[in-house]
Design a protein around this motif. Structure first.
Motif, short mmCIF file in Angstrom:
data_model
loop_
_atom_site.label_atom_id
_atom_site.label_comp_id
_atom_site.label_asym_id
_atom_site.label_seq_id
_atom_site.Cartn_x
_atom_site.Cartn_y
_atom_site.Cartn_z
N PHE A 23 -3.41 30.41 -39.39
CA PHE A 23 -4.62 31.13 -39.81
C PHE A 23 -4.32 32.42 -40.56
O PHE A 23 -5.21 33.01 -41.18
CB PHE A 23 -5.51 31.44 -38.60
N LYS A 24 -3.06 32.85 -40.57
CA LYS A 24 -2.73 34.09 -41.26
C LYS A 24 -1.23 34.14 -41.52
O LYS A 24 -0.44 33.61 -40.73
CB LYS A 24 -3.16 35.30 -40.42
N THR A 25 -0.86 34.75 -42.63
CA THR A 25 0.56 34.92 -42.97
C THR A 25 0.83 36.41 -43.17
O THR A 25 0.04 37.11 -43.82
CB THR A 25 0.91 34.15 -44.26
N ILE A 26 1.93 36.87 -42.60
CA ILE A 26 2.37 38.25 -42.82
C ILE A 26 3.66 38.20 -43.63
O ILE A 26 4.63 37.56 -43.23
CB ILE A 26 2.61 38.99 -41.48
N VAL A 27 3.64 38.84 -44.81
CA VAL A 27 4.85 38.92 -45.64
C VAL A 27 5.10 40.40 -45.88
O VAL A 27 4.47 41.02 -46.74
CB VAL A 27 4.65 38.19 -46.98
N GLY A 50 9.23 41.55 -41.92
CA GLY A 50 9.58 40.16 -42.18
C GLY A 50 8.38 39.26 -42.45
O GLY A 50 7.25 39.74 -42.60
N ARG A 51 8.64 37.95 -42.47
CA ARG A 51 7.58 36.96 -42.73
C ARG A 51 7.26 36.22 -41.44
O ARG A 51 8.14 35.66 -40.79
CB ARG A 51 8.05 35.97 -43.80
N TYR A 52 5.97 36.19 -41.10
CA TYR A 52 5.51 35.47 -39.91
C TYR A 52 4.32 34.59 -40.29
O TYR A 52 3.42 35.02 -41.01
CB TYR A 52 5.09 36.43 -38.80
N SER A 53 4.32 33.39 -39.75
CA SER A 53 3.15 32.51 -39.83
C SER A 53 2.44 32.58 -38.50
O SER A 53 2.99 32.18 -37.47
CB SER A 53 3.57 31.07 -40.13
N LEU A 54 1.20 33.11 -38.49
CA LEU A 54 0.43 33.24 -37.26
C LEU A 54 -0.33 31.94 -37.01
O LEU A 54 -1.02 31.44 -37.90
CB LEU A 54 -0.54 34.41 -37.35
N VAL A 55 -0.17 31.39 -35.82
CA VAL A 55 -0.75 30.08 -35.52
C VAL A 55 -1.59 30.12 -34.25
O VAL A 55 -1.37 30.94 -33.36
CB VAL A 55 0.35 29.01 -35.35
N LYS A 56 -2.56 29.21 -34.22
CA LYS A 56 -3.28 28.93 -32.98
C LYS A 56 -2.95 27.49 -32.61
O LYS A 56 -3.16 26.58 -33.42
CB LYS A 56 -4.79 29.10 -33.14
N VAL A 57 -2.42 27.30 -31.42
CA VAL A 57 -2.06 25.95 -30.97
C VAL A 57 -3.35 25.20 -30.64
O VAL A 57 -4.14 25.64 -29.81
CB VAL A 57 -1.13 26.01 -29.74
N CYS A 58 -3.57 24.08 -31.32
CA CYS A 58 -4.81 23.32 -31.15
C CYS A 58 -4.68 22.18 -30.16
O CYS A 58 -5.68 21.71 -29.60
CB CYS A 58 -5.27 22.77 -32.51
N SER A 59 -3.48 21.70 -29.95
CA SER A 59 -3.25 20.64 -28.94
C SER A 59 -1.78 20.65 -28.57
O SER A 59 -0.92 21.14 -29.32
CB SER A 59 -3.66 19.27 -29.50
#
Length: 701
Positions: free
Chosen positions: A317-321, A326-335
């Motif tokens: 849902f969001k990317t931090i660059v 650093g670079r992070y991919s922010l995620v919500k675990v759906c299953s």
């Protein structure tokens, strides 16, 4: 940080008007739950949420920050969102993963445009919400007025859970309407003790307010079951647990919206708000919300609903660059479950990667965790081929979720590098910023020889300029964009042009007689035809003549804009058996075009946009008056519900420059707009003269 089960997780977005106290409230909630030993302050630039240099400098939130807190058996992921409209994309990203929301209202400022916008977002995405009136200890705080305004806007579903008590205009505590008991301030001001309501010394006005508030809560409880309804009408009592369970159901369904009060700055009633998040806001598992993913191999839809027993899937849902963190991919675990050593697959990018570490972000702090259960929010570092909106799953069980739609940017400006040597660096830096901010767009307008930057407002674009300088050490300037006008002709003319050059040896000779007239098609630059008879111009030179026209329409003779809607017909000419060449005939055709164009009543065409403005009903008159001043033509008005009207109009694109700022000023931030290019129309003579003069002065410079 320990691993939490889905039912013990709360994902709560903190929403509200800019400057109402959201970040301060998050800081207070982190403090009372033991995350920090001392509260940071926005003015001091030391809060958990606003860690970016730009946020510290400007003293307001620009990006959504995640602050997970732990309280007893629960984990609450607080999503601290910006309040200013220019950063609405960050709010929408947070809402794509939020399961509940706290809408913060300043006790001094009251209900503002950002408050109403937050409510609209919660309605749009079906998110249960709680109002929290902060700064309640301030002398100018008016809780009763705020509740009255909320009821006027949203009706009977507004349910005050707290009624503040003041003595000599000083906040001394509040009545808990749910439990029907008083909470009185102790000497240090931010500690409370339970007392009987009789000991709160309620005024007659407050006593009169308490009865209907309590009655409204009991009615909501009674409506949850026939048994409760019968008991209510029989004059029976409900237990506290029954009241809380029934209210939780109503809050989750959106039938009841609690209103509480306190102070983020002085930690008043903050622990009670944390408890409300757990008691009344839902976990990711909700009966009314279904999460569907599609198997891309079969196009079959699956209902995952944060089920830990299903194969793993997660939504980015969001990317931090950031060059610093650093670079992070922010995620919500759906299953399923995401573990630190998982092998994940991105179907859209066709990439599979093995994770080495898994994190939970708290502001800029990355906390390593062994795993995340379904419904939890975390971060994965260095996924170079993954972007915001992507789905992560297993290669054996691929799944794709529909991308969350963000607001489109309509404010744009021309940008240029201060130092031409930095052009490549600027391009790379902007690419990284666009990965992080999905509402920032750039476009290379080759036709008008300009680089354009699109954002949600002037402040958004100013922040981009500032970030480029601070983080990437490159500087750009912003200016008014060049409007994509067009040039065309209005009458038919014949011309003859000869290109002849002799300089010893082979010379150059090309002679064309041509007819120019409007083609009637303003979407096509030119139409080329020929009706040469008798071989006056050999057929092998026809392509060269057309090439001359093709090159001429790129930059019109009148003001340097592309030419459209011209039909050029070659009907006569002459040639030299030795000196004629393709270049000579191309040059002659270009001369003919320029000569004919200025004789054929040339006119400037301006782009017309189809504009939609949605505003509260009481602003429609102001909007239409302003559109008339901008040469707009109002085509109609459509009611859109909730006391709002859509004004539809045609307007020259040139008149939309700066409209975002003007609209916010006219409507107090309550209006929104969108537009799309519709067609070209002949510009009025005064506009045409001004544009020609401006371009002439630009050419001289």
């Amino acid at each position: 940080m320990k691993v939490y089960k889905t039912q013990d997780i709360r994902n709560v977005a903190i929403l509200g008007h800019g400057g109402c106290g959201k970040t301060t409230l998050v800081e207070a909630m982190a403090n009372v739950t033991g995350v920090t030993s001392r509260m940071g302050k926005v003015v001091d630039g030391n809060t958990i949420s606003d860690y970016d240099k730009e946020e510290i400098k400007r003293k307001f939130s620009i990006s959504t920050s995640i602050v997970p807190i732990e309280w007893r058996f629960w984990k609450i992921n607080l999503l601290d969102t910006p309040g200013y409209l220019d950063f609405v994309g960050e709010v929408e990203e947070a809402l794509s993963v939020a399961d509940g929301a706290i809408i913060v209202i300043s006790g001094k400022a009251g209900v503002e445009a950002g408050t109403e916008r937050a409510w609209e977002f919660c309605e749009k995405y079906d998110i249960p919400r709680v109002f929290f009136v902060t700064d309640i200890d301030d002398d100018n705080a008016d809780y009763a007025r705020i509740v009255e305004n909320l009821r006027a806007l949203y009706g009977k579903k507004i349910a005050p859970f707290h009624l503040p008590v003041k003595e000599d205009n000083k906040f001394t505590g509040y009545v808990n309407v749910v439990k029907m008991m008083g909470r009185k301030c102790t000497d240090d001001g931010n500690k409370f003790e339970d007392v009987a309501i009789e000991d709160m010394h309620l005024t007659d006005e407050l006593q009169a307010e308490l009865e209907p508030c309590r009655e409204a809560l009991l009615e909501a409880v009674a409506e949850t079951s026939e048994e409760f309804m019968d008991r209510y009408f029989d004059g029976g009592e409900f237990t506290i647990d029954e009241i809380i369970d029934a209210l939780r159901q109503n809050v989750n369904d959106g039938n009841v919206v609690p209103v509480q009060c306190g102070s983020g700055l002085y930690n008043i009633s903050i622990e009670n708000l944390v408890k409300t998040c757990v008691e009344f806001l839902p976990s990711p598992i909700r009966d009314t919300v279904k999460i569907f993913g599609k198997d891309p191999r079969t196009d079959k839809e699956y209902n995952v609903d944060y089920d830990s027993r299903r194969p793993f899937s997660a939504y980015v849902f969001k990317t931090i660059v950031d060059p610093f963190i650093g670079r992070y991919s922010l995620v919500k675990v759906c299953s399923g479950e995401l573990k630190a050593d998982s092998v994940i697959y991105n179907y859209e990018r066709e990439t599979e990667e093995k994770l080495s570490r898994l994190y939970v972000l708290r502001g800029k702090e990355a906390i390593e965790v062994p795993e995340l259960k379904a419904g939890d929010i975390g971060a994965i570092a260095k996924l170079t081929n993954t972007e915001t909106g992507d789905t992560l799953s297993l290669k054996s069980d691929p799944l794709v979720f529909e991308k969350f739609e963000l607001s489109a940017p309509y404010t744009y400006k021309r940008y240029a590098a201060k130092n031409k040597a930095d052009v490549d660096k600027i391009s790379q830096a902007l690419q990284k910023m666009m990965e992080e901010d999905c509402t920032l767009k750039t476009f290379n307008d080759k036709e008008n020889r300009q680089l354009l930057m699109y954002g949600m407002g002037d402040q958004h674009l100013d922040v981009v300029v500032s970030k480029l300088a601070a983080k990437y050490k490159v500087e750009i300037t912003l200016s008014k964009p060049r409007v994509p006008y067009r040039e065309t002709i209005r009458k038919k003319v014949d011309v003859r042009e000869k290109y002849k050059k002799q300089s010893g040896g082979h010379g150059q000779y090309g002679d064309v007689a041509m007819e120019f007239e409007p083609s009637g098609d303003l979407e096509t630059p030119y139409v080329f035809a020929e009706r040469v008879v008798g071989g006056a111009v050999p057929r092998n030179y026809f392509p060269a003549v057309e090439k001359g026209i093709q090159e001429s329409v790129v930059k019109g003779p009148m003001a340097g804009y592309p030419v459209v809607g011209v039909k050029a017909t070659l009907f006569d000419g002459s040639y030299h058996p030795v000196d004629s060449s393709e270049m000579a005939f191309k040059t002659a055709a270009k001369q003919a075009f320029k000569s004919a164009f200025m004789k054929a009543t040339p006119v400037l065409l301006e782009p017309i946009a189809s504009l939609s403005v949605v505003v509260p009903d009481n602003y429609t008159g102001d909007i239409m008056g302003d559109l008339n001043k901008r040469r707009g033509r109002v085509l109609g008005m459509n009611p859109v519900g909730d006391g709002k009207t859509e004004v539809v109009a045609d307007i020259p694109l040139s008149e939309l420059y700066g409209y975002s700022t003007n609209l916010r000023s006219m409507t107090g931030g309550r209006g929104t707009y969108s537009y799309m290019f519709d067609r070209y129309e002949q510009a009025p003579s005064d506009v045409q003269e001004r544009v020609i003069a401006d371009n002439a002065s630009e050419a001289e410079e």
